[in-house]
Design an enzyme around this catalytic site. Structure first.
Site, PDB file in Angstrom:
ATOM      1  N   TYR A  98       0.869  -1.181   0.000  1.00 50.13           N
ATOM      2  CA  TYR A  98       0.000   0.000   0.000  1.00 50.13           C
ATOM      3  C   TYR A  98       0.904   1.229   0.000  1.00 50.13           C
ATOM      4  O   TYR A  98       1.439   1.637   1.030  1.00 50.13           O
ATOM      5  CB  TYR A  98      -0.929  -0.012   1.222  1.00 50.13           C
ATOM      6  CG  TYR A  98      -1.795   1.226   1.339  1.00 50.13           C
ATOM      7  CD1 TYR A  98      -2.480   1.726   0.241  1.00 50.13           C
ATOM      8  CD2 TYR A  98      -1.932   1.891   2.554  1.00 50.13           C
ATOM      9  CE1 TYR A  98      -3.276   2.858   0.338  1.00 50.13           C
ATOM     10  CE2 TYR A  98      -2.729   3.026   2.673  1.00 50.13           C
ATOM     11  CZ  TYR A  98      -3.390   3.507   1.559  1.00 50.13           C
ATOM     12  OH  TYR A  98      -4.170   4.631   1.651  1.00 50.13           O
ATOM     13  N   ASP A 157      -2.332  -1.554  -3.888  1.00 53.46           N
ATOM     14  CA  ASP A 157      -2.695  -0.190  -4.242  1.00 53.46           C
ATOM     15  C   ASP A 157      -1.394   0.601  -4.269  1.00 53.46           C
ATOM     16  O   ASP A 157      -0.886   1.010  -3.226  1.00 53.46           O
ATOM     17  CB  ASP A 157      -3.674   0.369  -3.211  1.00 53.46           C
ATOM     18  CG  ASP A 157      -4.003   1.832  -3.449  1.00 53.46           C
ATOM     19  OD1 ASP A 157      -3.558   2.387  -4.476  1.00 53.46           O
ATOM     20  OD2 ASP A 157      -4.699   2.433  -2.601  1.00 53.46           O
ATOM     21  N   ASN A 217      -1.062   3.428  -5.898  1.00 54.40           N
ATOM     22  CA  ASN A 217      -1.455   4.839  -5.887  1.00 54.40           C
ATOM     23  C   ASN A 217      -0.830   5.679  -6.996  1.00 54.40           C
ATOM     24  O   ASN A 217      -0.719   6.896  -6.870  1.00 54.40           O
ATOM     25  CB  ASN A 217      -1.171   5.461  -4.514  1.00 54.40           C
ATOM     26  CG  ASN A 217      -2.428   5.533  -3.656  1.00 54.40           C
ATOM     27  OD1 ASN A 217      -3.492   5.920  -4.141  1.00 54.40           O
ATOM     28  ND2 ASN A 217      -2.324   5.134  -2.404  1.00 54.40           N
ATOM     29  N   HIS A 222     -12.044   1.828  -4.517  1.00 54.45           N
ATOM     30  CA  HIS A 222     -11.292   0.899  -5.356  1.00 54.45           C
ATOM     31  C   HIS A 222     -12.133  -0.350  -5.620  1.00 54.45           C
ATOM     32  O   HIS A 222     -12.995  -0.707  -4.803  1.00 54.45           O
ATOM     33  CB  HIS A 222     -10.008   0.443  -4.661  1.00 54.45           C
ATOM     34  CG  HIS A 222      -9.027   1.540  -4.393  1.00 54.45           C
ATOM     35  ND1 HIS A 222      -7.864   1.687  -5.103  1.00 54.45           N
ATOM     36  CD2 HIS A 222      -9.023   2.523  -3.460  1.00 54.45           C
ATOM     37  CE1 HIS A 222      -7.180   2.711  -4.635  1.00 54.45           C
ATOM     38  NE2 HIS A 222      -7.865   3.244  -3.637  1.00 54.45           N
TER      39      HIS A 222
END
Length: 269
Positions: free
Chosen positions: A112, A156, A158, A260
């Site tokens: 993450y 994720d 990002n 998401h």
């Protein structure tokens, strides 16, 4: 030939959205599910509830209110205890495991990456500096490891790296997640470990592909201003084992949805 299905989802609070996991399991039937942004301290993690979805093997690393990652698996695994403390923050953004998979162990990493705030300026925005520093450390980590066989990296991240990973390349160039400095950083990380982009293995780079739609949109589906922030990368030796993928777009319309949607790849091992 046996298969391995690995799914990843930024669940945006595992306790709030755990009922939705039943829909995910029904739709994707994953063998392994990696979660991000669990927002749950370890002592409150709902282990029994998640085991009831058919995942007897669970590892989690969480903190109160922020971040957090977890791996839920039908297959036994060993947790990799030697992974870095990224940027020295201890903020629960990475979990590595070694799966007892068909044909031999598979090394799996659940990440993450920091979102980076709203201003794409390292000096003015410490959150953006943290994001770039995190990716730089992950890049050095991948380079030092080399292209390890039978490895998968999900999460994720990002960052939406390609032009067709965002609804408007031109309008998103100055928006955190698609700025040139972030795209260059993520591409460098991918190249440092010789990682193969498993989603773009199936969806050509000239086609739109999104995994995230903002809560700010009045009608996310009609406006369709998405970004591909969630990724699956595999080591080069596993690229030929990829058999199918799924981006569960209907999940964005579930009650109390995450912004998401779950993503899954299947490997023939």
């Amino acid at each position: 030939m046996p298969t391995l299905r690995i799914a990843t989802w930024n669940i945006n609070s595992v306790r709030l959205r755990r009922p939705l996991l039943a829909e995910l399991v029904k739709a994707l039937e994953p063998d392994v599910l990696c979660l991000q942004e669990t927002k749950c301290p370890d002592e409150l993690f709902p282990l029994d509830d998640l085991r009831a979805f058919g995942f007897p093997h669970i590892a989690h690393k969480g903190m109160k209110g922020y971040n957090g990652v977890a791996v839920l698996s039908r297959l036994p695994f060993a947790v990799r205890e030697e992974e870095p403390d990224w940027c020295g923050k201890g903020d629960c953004r990475h979990l590595g495991v070694e799966l007892d998979a068909p044909g031999g162990p598979v090394e799996l990493h659940d990440f993450y990456v920091p979102a980076g705030g709203d201003t794409p300026d390292r000096e003015a925005n410490p959150k953006f500096a943290h994001k770039l520093d995190f990716v730089a450390e992950a890049t050095a980590w991948s380079r030092a490891r080399g292209a390890k066989p039978r490895s998968v990296l999900v999460g994720d991240l990002n960052i939406a790296p390609l032009e067709q990973d965002v609804w408007s390349h031109r309008q998103m160039l100055g928006v955190v997640s698609h700025t040139p400095v972030e795209v260059e950083a993520l591409t460098g990380w991918q190249q440092a470990g010789d990682w193969h982009d498993a989603l773009r293995h199936f969806v050509p780079a000239e086609q739109k592909l999104y995994t995230w739609w903002s809560y700010r949109a009045r009608d996310w589906e009609a406006s369709d201003r998405g970004r591909r922030l969630d990724h699956v990368w595999v080591s080069p030796d596993l690229a030929g084992a990829l058999t199918r993928h799924a981006v569960l777009k209907p999940a964005r319309g579930w009650p109390q949805a995450s912004d998401h949607v779950p993503v899954m790849v299947e490997l023939a091992l």
